[in-house]
Design a protein around this motif. Structure first.
Motif, mmCIF file in Angstrom:
data_model
loop_
_atom_site.group_PDB
_atom_site.id
_atom_site.type_symbol
_atom_site.label_atom_id
_atom_site.label_comp_id
_atom_site.label_asym_id
_atom_site.label_seq_id
_atom_site.Cartn_x
_atom_site.Cartn_y
_atom_site.Cartn_z
ATOM 1 N N LEU A 214 -6.621 -3.302 -4.957
ATOM 2 C CA LEU A 214 -6.012 -3.796 -3.641
ATOM 3 C C LEU A 214 -7.209 -3.203 -2.279
ATOM 4 O O LEU A 214 -7.086 -3.503 -1.595
ATOM 5 N N THR A 215 -8.145 -2.645 -2.969
ATOM 6 C CA THR A 215 -9.010 -2.329 -1.857
ATOM 7 C C THR A 215 -10.005 -3.977 -2.167
ATOM 8 O O THR A 215 -9.928 -4.430 -0.852
ATOM 9 N N ALA A 216 -9.814 -4.863 -3.152
ATOM 10 C CA ALA A 216 -10.289 -5.482 -3.258
ATOM 11 C C ALA A 216 -9.657 -7.171 -2.521
ATOM 12 O O ALA A 216 -10.124 -7.798 -1.666
ATOM 13 N N ASP B 244 0.987 -0.695 0.572
ATOM 14 C CA ASP B 244 0.302 0.273 0.297
ATOM 15 C C ASP B 244 0.428 1.537 0.163
ATOM 16 O O ASP B 244 0.211 2.316 -0.519
ATOM 17 N N ASN C 294 -7.020 4.263 -10.961
ATOM 18 C CA ASN C 294 -8.037 3.611 -10.031
ATOM 19 C C ASN C 294 -8.499 2.258 -10.228
ATOM 20 O O ASN C 294 -9.069 1.868 -8.487
ATOM 21 N N ASN D 86 -7.235 -5.513 0.137
ATOM 22 C CA ASN D 86 -7.878 -6.270 1.819
ATOM 23 C C ASN D 86 -9.174 -6.252 1.434
ATOM 24 O O ASN D 86 -9.386 -6.674 3.236
ATOM 25 N N ASN D 87 -10.423 -6.334 1.378
ATOM 26 C CA ASN D 87 -11.606 -7.075 1.521
ATOM 27 C C ASN D 87 -11.263 -8.254 1.824
ATOM 28 O O ASN D 87 -12.582 -8.988 1.382
ATOM 29 N N ASN E 152 -6.938 1.252 -7.285
ATOM 30 C CA ASN E 152 -6.564 0.779 -5.586
ATOM 31 C C ASN E 152 -7.530 -0.028 -5.719
ATOM 32 O O ASN E 152 -8.075 -0.226 -4.738
ATOM 33 N N GLU E 153 -8.218 -0.144 -6.961
ATOM 34 C CA GLU E 153 -9.985 -0.825 -6.610
ATOM 35 C C GLU E 153 -8.943 -2.211 -6.688
ATOM 36 O O GLU E 153 -9.638 -2.977 -5.514
#
Length: 286
Positions: free
Chosen positions: A142-144, A94, A136, A146-147, A139-140
């Motif tokens: 990395l967000t996925a 991150d 973008n 992390n989730n 970031n999506e």
């Protein structure tokens, strides 16, 4: 007009050595002017070319560095996905992503600021939009990750990410070609300018040579013409002809000689007249 006549008279009255010095000074001034003008013109063109090439080269390097940062970022996101699947911590990724995003943003801003070509500006705008699009997507991903939504992350990595990266790489090549073309065009344009400058310089040199020739010719005539006049008068005097008139007047050495010749003619004529008068009286028995 009177001023010009006064200037010509002042030059005419100079001594021969001063006249020659005048010619030398005029020649030096003309040659110096031509040399300085040539140097300034060529240095200006050289500076313009170097500035343009340096700017275009810096733009191309920054764009390539941006593309490298994007590819490095894509690799890190892929590695983060693999490590997350293995249950490893990806917090360091991150931080790397934020660092590369800042670098990419700074590089793009630098390229925007130094670029002056409107066509390249449009290409850079599209390039920047695609980079923003890819960031973008990153970031999506990395967000996925992390989730724990690995399926979505995998879909983005396999489908969306390569498509945008291919467009970015293609745009890097396109912008690089455009910059190279601009550099070549500018070099050719500068070469044409140098040719024009050289033509102007040649014309100036020809004009300068003509001026120098005219000045030298005038100086030579100011010396040779009165000398010829005095020579002709001396030859006539040698033949016994003293009904002469020397027109040349000046304050230079030849003018002084002409004055002496006039005085000698008058003196000789007077002596001849007196001798003739005395002889006639003797002949008459007086």
């Amino acid at each position: 007009m009177n001023n010009k006549l006064e200037n010509l008279t002042s030059v005419k009255n100079l001594s021969i050595s001063k006249k020659l010095k005048k010619v030398l000074i005029v020649a030096v001034i003309i040659i110096s002017t031509i040399t300085v003008a040539t140097g300034v013109g060529l240095m200006y063109l050289k500076g313009q070319l170097e500035s343009f090439v340096e700017t275009e080269y810096a733009s191309e390097i920054s764009i390539q560095e941006t593309a490298t940062s994007i590819l490095t970022l894509a690799r890190d996101i892929r590695d983060a996905y693999i490590r997350a699947e293995n249950g490893e911590n990806i917090s360091s990724y991150d931080q790397n992503v934020k660092k590369y995003v800042n670098e990419i943003t700074n590089e793009l801003e630098y390229v925007y600021n130094i670029n002056k070509d409107p066509e390249i500006a449009r290409e850079l705008e599209n390039f920047g939009n695609n980079i923003s699009k890819w960031i973008n997507i990153g970031n999506e991903i990395l967000t996925a990750i992390n989730n724990k939504d690995m399926a979505k992350a995998n879909k983005l990595i396999l489908n969306d990410c390569p498509e945008v990266l291919d467009v970015i790489i293609e745009q890097v090549s396109l912008i690089g070609d455009r910059i190279s073309t601009n550099v070549q065009d500018d070099i050719q344009g500068t070469t044409r300018y140098i040719g024009i400058v050289m033509i102007i310089i040649i014309v100036i040199i020809i004009i300068g040579l003509i001026l120098i020739t005219k000045v030298v010719q005038a100086i030579i005539e100011s010396i040779s013409n009165p000398v010829e006049e005095i020579k002709a008068a001396a030859l006539e005097m040698a033949k016994g002809n003293y009904d002469l008139k020397i027109e040349y007047t000046s304050e230079d050495e030849i003018g002084v000689l002409a004055d002496c010749m006039r005085e000698m003619i008058l003196f000789t004529k007077d002596n001849i007249s007196n001798i003739t008068e005395v002889s006639n009286k003797f002949a008459d028995g007086n």
